[in-house]
Design a protein around this motif. Structure first.
Motif, short mmCIF file in Angstrom:
data_model
loop_
_atom_site.label_atom_id
_atom_site.label_comp_id
_atom_site.label_asym_id
_atom_site.label_seq_id
_atom_site.Cartn_x
_atom_site.Cartn_y
_atom_site.Cartn_z
N ALA A 55 27.60 48.30 35.58
CA ALA A 55 27.16 47.43 34.48
C ALA A 55 26.95 46.00 34.96
N ALA A 56 27.74 45.56 35.93
CA ALA A 56 27.61 44.20 36.43
C ALA A 56 26.30 44.00 37.19
N TYR A 57 25.80 45.05 37.82
CA TYR A 57 24.57 44.94 38.59
C TYR A 57 23.32 45.20 37.75
N ALA A 58 23.46 45.57 36.49
CA ALA A 58 22.31 45.83 35.63
C ALA A 58 21.77 44.50 35.13
N ALA A 59 20.87 43.92 35.90
CA ALA A 59 20.29 42.63 35.56
C ALA A 59 18.91 42.84 34.93
N PRO A 60 18.46 41.87 34.14
CA PRO A 60 17.12 42.00 33.57
C PRO A 60 16.05 41.99 34.66
N VAL A 61 14.96 42.67 34.40
CA VAL A 61 13.81 42.66 35.31
C VAL A 61 12.62 42.06 34.58
N THR A 62 11.66 41.55 35.34
CA THR A 62 10.47 40.96 34.76
C THR A 62 9.33 41.96 34.82
N VAL A 63 8.73 42.21 33.66
CA VAL A 63 7.56 43.09 33.57
C VAL A 63 6.35 42.19 33.36
N GLN A 64 5.33 42.42 34.18
CA GLN A 64 4.11 41.61 34.09
C GLN A 64 2.91 42.53 33.96
N GLY A 65 1.87 42.02 33.33
CA GLY A 65 0.66 42.83 33.22
C GLY A 65 -0.47 42.05 32.58
N THR A 66 -1.56 42.73 32.35
CA THR A 66 -2.74 42.13 31.73
C THR A 66 -3.20 43.06 30.62
N VAL A 67 -3.50 42.49 29.47
CA VAL A 67 -4.02 43.25 28.33
C VAL A 67 -5.52 43.00 28.27
N THR A 68 -6.30 44.10 28.30
CA THR A 68 -7.76 43.98 28.25
C THR A 68 -8.31 44.87 27.15
N GLN A 69 -9.53 44.58 26.75
CA GLN A 69 -10.22 45.39 25.76
C GLN A 69 -10.70 46.68 26.41
N ALA A 70 -10.56 47.78 25.71
CA ALA A 70 -11.00 49.06 26.25
C ALA A 70 -12.51 49.14 26.36
N SER A 71 -13.21 48.45 25.46
CA SER A 71 -14.67 48.57 25.42
C SER A 71 -15.37 47.91 26.61
N ASP A 72 -14.90 46.71 26.97
CA ASP A 72 -15.62 46.00 28.04
C ASP A 72 -14.71 45.43 29.14
N GLU A 101 -12.66 43.02 29.02
CA GLU A 101 -12.38 41.58 28.90
C GLU A 101 -10.92 41.37 28.49
N PRO A 102 -10.30 40.28 28.97
CA PRO A 102 -8.90 40.02 28.60
C PRO A 102 -8.76 39.68 27.13
N LEU A 103 -7.62 40.11 26.55
CA LEU A 103 -7.31 39.78 25.16
C LEU A 103 -6.39 38.56 25.14
N ILE A 104 -6.84 37.50 24.52
CA ILE A 104 -6.08 36.26 24.43
C ILE A 104 -5.17 36.33 23.22
N GLY A 105 -3.88 36.01 23.39
CA GLY A 105 -2.94 35.94 22.28
C GLY A 105 -2.48 37.28 21.75
N ASN A 145 12.20 41.58 21.20
CA ASN A 145 11.87 40.87 22.43
C ASN A 145 10.38 41.02 22.71
N GLY A 146 9.68 39.90 22.81
CA GLY A 146 8.24 39.97 23.05
C GLY A 146 7.65 38.66 23.48
N THR A 147 6.35 38.68 23.73
CA THR A 147 5.61 37.50 24.14
C THR A 147 4.15 37.69 23.75
N ALA A 148 3.33 36.69 24.04
CA ALA A 148 1.89 36.78 23.78
C ALA A 148 1.15 36.56 25.10
N THR A 149 -0.03 37.16 25.19
CA THR A 149 -0.83 37.01 26.40
C THR A 149 -1.44 35.61 26.47
N ASP A 150 -1.71 35.16 27.71
CA ASP A 150 -2.32 33.85 27.91
C ASP A 150 -3.84 33.95 27.84
N ILE A 151 -4.53 32.91 28.26
CA ILE A 151 -5.99 32.86 28.17
C ILE A 151 -6.68 33.91 29.03
#
Length: 90
Positions: A30-47, A49-53, A63-69
């Motif tokens: 349990a002491a070694y179970a530290a949080p990890v960072t998940v990173q990625g990019t959200v894009t539109q399926a059609s073309d 293009e990145p999805l902003i926000g 727990n959440g966040t929003a995509t950047d520009i």
């Protein structure tokens, strides 16, 4: 009677050692179970293009966040949470 008592005391001592070892090893895991960072990019399926926000949430939590520009996100999550497969954008 003394021999049986001695055998019982030895088995109790062995049980205590086994229990203490299990508790210590479990605590170390349990002491070694530290949080990890998940990173990625959200894009539109059609073309593609990145999805902003776009909102990115950890399933079953607040727990959440929003995509950047550029559609990128970075989110810290606890180990052990099951990551669902990426969803397709409508």
């Amino acid at each position: 009677m003394g021999k049986k008592c001695l055998e019982w005391c030895n088995s109790l001592r062995l049980f205590r050692v086994a229990l203490l070892t299990a508790l210590l090893l479990g605590g170390l895991g349990a002491a070694y179970a530290a949080p990890v960072t998940v990173q990625g990019t959200v894009t539109q399926a059609s073309d593609g293009e990145p999805l902003i926000g776009a909102s990115v949430l950890v399933k079953g939590t607040s727990n959440g966040t929003a995509t950047d520009i550029d559609g990128n996100y970075s989110l810290k999550v606890e180990m052990g949470l099951e990551a669902p497969p990426p969803a397709e954008a409508p």
